[in-house]
Design a protein around this motif. Structure first.
Motif, PDB file in Angstrom:
ATOM      1  N   PRO A   1      34.252  29.055  49.135  1.00 42.43           N
ATOM      2  CA  PRO A   1      34.127  27.701  48.575  1.00 42.43           C
ATOM      3  C   PRO A   1      33.195  27.614  47.368  1.00 42.43           C
ATOM      4  CG  PRO A   1      33.098  27.840  50.756  1.00 42.43           C
ATOM      5  CD  PRO A   1      33.884  29.092  50.559  1.00 42.43           C
ATOM      6  N   GLN A   2      32.153  28.465  47.348  1.00 35.55           N
ATOM      7  CA  GLN A   2      31.197  28.392  46.251  1.00 35.55           C
ATOM      8  C   GLN A   2      31.703  29.072  44.982  1.00 35.55           C
ATOM      9  OE1 GLN A   2      31.013  30.069  48.991  1.00 35.55           O
ATOM     10  NE2 GLN A   2      29.958  32.040  48.806  1.00 35.55           N
ATOM     11  N   GLY A   3      32.933  29.631  45.038  1.00 38.58           N
ATOM     12  CA  GLY A   3      33.473  30.269  43.832  1.00 38.58           C
ATOM     13  C   GLY A   3      34.987  30.172  43.762  1.00 38.58           C
ATOM     14  N   ALA A   4      35.534  29.054  44.243  1.00 36.90           N
ATOM     15  CA  ALA A   4      36.996  28.938  44.383  1.00 36.90           C
ATOM     16  C   ALA A   4      37.726  29.102  43.047  1.00 36.90           C
ATOM     17  CB  ALA A   4      37.344  27.596  45.020  1.00 36.90           C
ATOM     18  N   LYS A   5      37.198  28.484  42.010  1.00 34.42           N
ATOM     19  CA  LYS A   5      37.877  28.526  40.709  1.00 34.42           C
ATOM     20  C   LYS A   5      37.836  29.944  40.135  1.00 34.42           C
ATOM     21  CE  LYS A   5      37.558  24.855  38.161  1.00 34.42           C
ATOM     22  NZ  LYS A   5      37.088  23.799  37.227  1.00 34.42           N
ATOM     23  N   THR A   6      36.672  30.580  40.252  1.00 32.61           N
ATOM     24  CA  THR A   6      36.530  31.956  39.745  1.00 32.61           C
ATOM     25  C   THR A   6      37.406  32.914  40.544  1.00 32.61           C
ATOM     26  OG1 THR A   6      34.248  31.443  39.154  1.00 32.61           O
ATOM     27  CG2 THR A   6      34.862  33.754  39.164  1.00 32.61           C
ATOM     28  N   LEU A   7      37.451  32.723  41.859  1.00 32.83           N
ATOM     29  CA  LEU A   7      38.288  33.581  42.697  1.00 32.83           C
ATOM     30  C   LEU A   7      39.763  33.442  42.311  1.00 32.83           C
ATOM     31  CD1 LEU A   7      38.628  35.562  44.971  1.00 32.83           C
ATOM     32  CD2 LEU A   7      38.632  33.665  46.596  1.00 32.83           C
ATOM     33  N   ALA A   8      40.185  32.212  42.016  1.00 33.02           N
ATOM     34  CA  ALA A   8      41.571  32.000  41.580  1.00 33.02           C
ATOM     35  C   ALA A   8      41.862  32.810  40.311  1.00 33.02           C
ATOM     36  CB  ALA A   8      41.821  30.513  41.336  1.00 33.02           C
ATOM     37  N   GLN A   9      40.865  32.892  39.421  1.00 37.17           N
ATOM     38  CA  GLN A   9      41.040  33.685  38.195  1.00 37.17           C
ATOM     39  C   GLN A   9      41.134  35.182  38.517  1.00 37.17           C
ATOM     40  OE1 GLN A   9      37.579  32.415  36.030  1.00 37.17           O
ATOM     41  NE2 GLN A   9      38.559  30.552  35.241  1.00 37.17           N
ATOM     42  N   HIS A  10      40.302  35.643  39.470  1.00 34.70           N
ATOM     43  CA  HIS A  10      40.381  37.054  39.884  1.00 34.70           C
ATOM     44  C   HIS A  10      41.778  37.363  40.426  1.00 34.70           C
ATOM     45  CE1 HIS A  10      36.194  37.147  39.201  1.00 34.70           C
ATOM     46  NE2 HIS A  10      35.735  37.046  40.444  1.00 34.70           N
ATOM     47  N   LEU A  11      42.283  36.484  41.277  1.00 32.22           N
ATOM     48  CA  LEU A  11      43.603  36.700  41.900  1.00 32.22           C
ATOM     49  C   LEU A  11      44.709  36.693  40.840  1.00 32.22           C
ATOM     50  CD1 LEU A  11      43.086  34.496  45.067  1.00 32.22           C
ATOM     51  CD2 LEU A  11      43.547  36.953  45.079  1.00 32.22           C
ATOM     52  N   GLU A  12      44.545  35.828  39.848  1.00 33.36           N
ATOM     53  CA  GLU A  12      45.532  35.773  38.767  1.00 33.36           C
ATOM     54  C   GLU A  12      45.533  37.073  37.970  1.00 33.36           C
ATOM     55  OE1 GLU A  12      46.407  33.121  34.746  1.00 33.36           O
ATOM     56  OE2 GLU A  12      45.137  32.283  36.333  1.00 33.36           O
ATOM     57  N   ARG A  13      44.337  37.580  37.667  1.00 33.95           N
ATOM     58  CA  ARG A  13      44.241  38.831  36.930  1.00 33.95           C
ATOM     59  C   ARG A  13      44.789  40.011  37.743  1.00 33.95           C
ATOM     60  NH1 ARG A  13      40.774  39.798  32.681  1.00 33.95           N
ATOM     61  NH2 ARG A  13      41.554  41.917  32.872  1.00 33.95           N
ATOM     62  N   MET A  14      44.537  40.002  39.043  1.00 33.94           N
ATOM     63  CA  MET A  14      45.111  41.021  39.914  1.00 33.94           C
ATOM     64  C   MET A  14      46.634  40.979  39.831  1.00 33.94           C
ATOM     65  SD  MET A  14      44.581  41.598  44.041  1.00 33.94           S
ATOM     66  CE  MET A  14      45.508  40.129  44.523  1.00 33.94           C
ATOM     67  N   GLY A  15      47.189  39.784  39.841  1.00 37.49           N
ATOM     68  CA  GLY A  15      48.641  39.628  39.718  1.00 37.49           C
ATOM     69  C   GLY A  15      49.175  40.190  38.415  1.00 37.49           C
ATOM     70  N   VAL A  16      48.411  40.001  37.338  1.00 32.40           N
ATOM     71  CA  VAL A  16      48.802  40.532  36.025  1.00 32.40           C
ATOM     72  C   VAL A  16      48.808  42.061  36.048  1.00 32.40           C
ATOM     73  CG1 VAL A  16      48.071  40.757  33.608  1.00 32.40           C
ATOM     74  CG2 VAL A  16      48.051  38.514  34.723  1.00 32.40           C
ATOM     75  N   THR A  17      47.782  42.651  36.689  1.00 36.82           N
ATOM     76  CA  THR A  17      47.701  44.115  36.778  1.00 36.82           C
ATOM     77  C   THR A  17      48.880  44.676  37.574  1.00 36.82           C
ATOM     78  OG1 THR A  17      45.284  43.968  36.724  1.00 36.82           O
ATOM     79  CG2 THR A  17      46.217  46.061  37.418  1.00 36.82           C
ATOM     80  N   VAL A  18      49.182  44.024  38.699  1.00 38.89           N
ATOM     81  CA  VAL A  18      50.308  44.461  39.534  1.00 38.89           C
ATOM     82  C   VAL A  18      51.622  44.371  38.747  1.00 38.89           C
ATOM     83  CG1 VAL A  18      51.695  43.885  41.570  1.00 38.89           C
ATOM     84  CG2 VAL A  18      49.195  43.904  41.727  1.00 38.89           C
ATOM     85  N   ALA A  19      51.818  43.253  38.053  1.00 39.50           N
ATOM     86  CA  ALA A  19      53.055  43.051  37.283  1.00 39.50           C
ATOM     87  C   ALA A  19      53.180  44.077  36.163  1.00 39.50           C
ATOM     88  CB  ALA A  19      53.085  41.631  36.718  1.00 39.50           C
TER      89      ALA A  19
END
Length: 263
Positions: free
Chosen positions: A228-246
């Motif tokens: 909860p204390q980093g939800a927005k930043t975590l969403a960015q990490h997950l998005e970047r992970m998705g980019v790496t996978v793709a």
């Protein structure tokens, strides 16, 4: 070439390193040696009055050649530089010494863990201590990485430092899945021990995950264990992970074909 240009090139090589299939690793290392080696030779040895940018560029090239290029000469030289600095502190250019520590760690081998740990414990400054502790997270051996991860949850590592060391361990290409398994298995202990705002910084290490199965495991876990204390930043990490996978799914085979099996 200018140091900032080479840092950008080496950063791109590091990103490619995440997605190169194992069968093409020798070809990739050979490509890196051919690209970076001549530039390092042109720079020559450190001079007493050289510009900071020159020493920074040499260190960038040296590290890339030793780690990504798997260059035996540079790896041997890195060990020599560590021994020289031990014999006569201050005798090795600081940028080059930093690079040498990383190259020695990424190469691994018997006794490297204990050597780096002893250096961290004997360090005169917090920066030096973290330099050697951080290098432990780059080690290629499974037993060393397990030992490092376990240590990160003990008083041997300051709780404000440990999340950043685990972030670097997550970026260790050979052991990302293993380190993630450790983080997930010890999630409660890490949350109890580490400053709450550092958990999401630790998770920045997931950005380099290229394996779709591991990425799915990470997504599922973090859906059930929100930060909860980093939800927005975590969403960015997950998005970047998705980019790496793709990127890996789209380009890995083409990259392997372009590099050839042995370079």
């Amino acid at each position: 070439g200018d140091v900032s240009v080479w840092q950008r090139i080496v950063g791109s090589l590091g990103a490619l390193d995440r997605i190169v299939p194992d069968r093409a690793r020798p070809g990739f290392a050979s490509y890196v040696r051919a690209l970076v080696g001549p530039a390092l030779v042109r720079l020559g040895d450190p001079a007493p009055d050289e510009a900071d940018r020159t020493s920074a560029q040499r260190a960038t090239l040296f590290e890339a050649l030793g780690e990504l290029g798997e260059g035996h000469t540079v790896r041997d030289r890195a060990g020599e530089l560590l021994r020289a600095e031990t014999r006569q502190p201050g005798s090795v250019d600081p940028d080059l010494f930093n690079a040498a520590v990383r190259v020695v760690a990424s190469t691994g081998g018997g006794g490297v863990f204990d050597d780096l740990l002893a250096r961290s414990e004997a360090a005169a400054t917090p920066q030096d201590r973290l330099r050697f502790l951080g290098a432990l997270s780059d080690l290629p051996d499974v037993a060393d990485i397990d030992r490092f991860c376990a240590m990160a949850l003990t008083d041997d590592v300051r709780s404000q430092d440990a999340p950043y060391l685990l972030r670097r361990a997550l970026q260790n290409r050979a052991h990302t899945a293993r380190v993630w398994g450790f983080v997930a298995a010890n999630w409660d202990a890490a949350n109890d021990r580490f400053p709450s705002n550092s958990i999401v910084r630790m998770l920045e290490g997931i950005r380099t995950i290229a394996d779709p199965a591991l990425a799915a495991t990470v997504r599922d876990f973090l859906a059930e264990h929100p930060v909860p204390q980093g939800a927005k930043t975590l969403a960015q990490h997950l998005e970047r992970m998705g980019v790496t996978v793709a990127l890996a799914e789209r380009e890995a085979d083409a990259l392997a074909d372009a590099l050839g099996p042995t370079g």
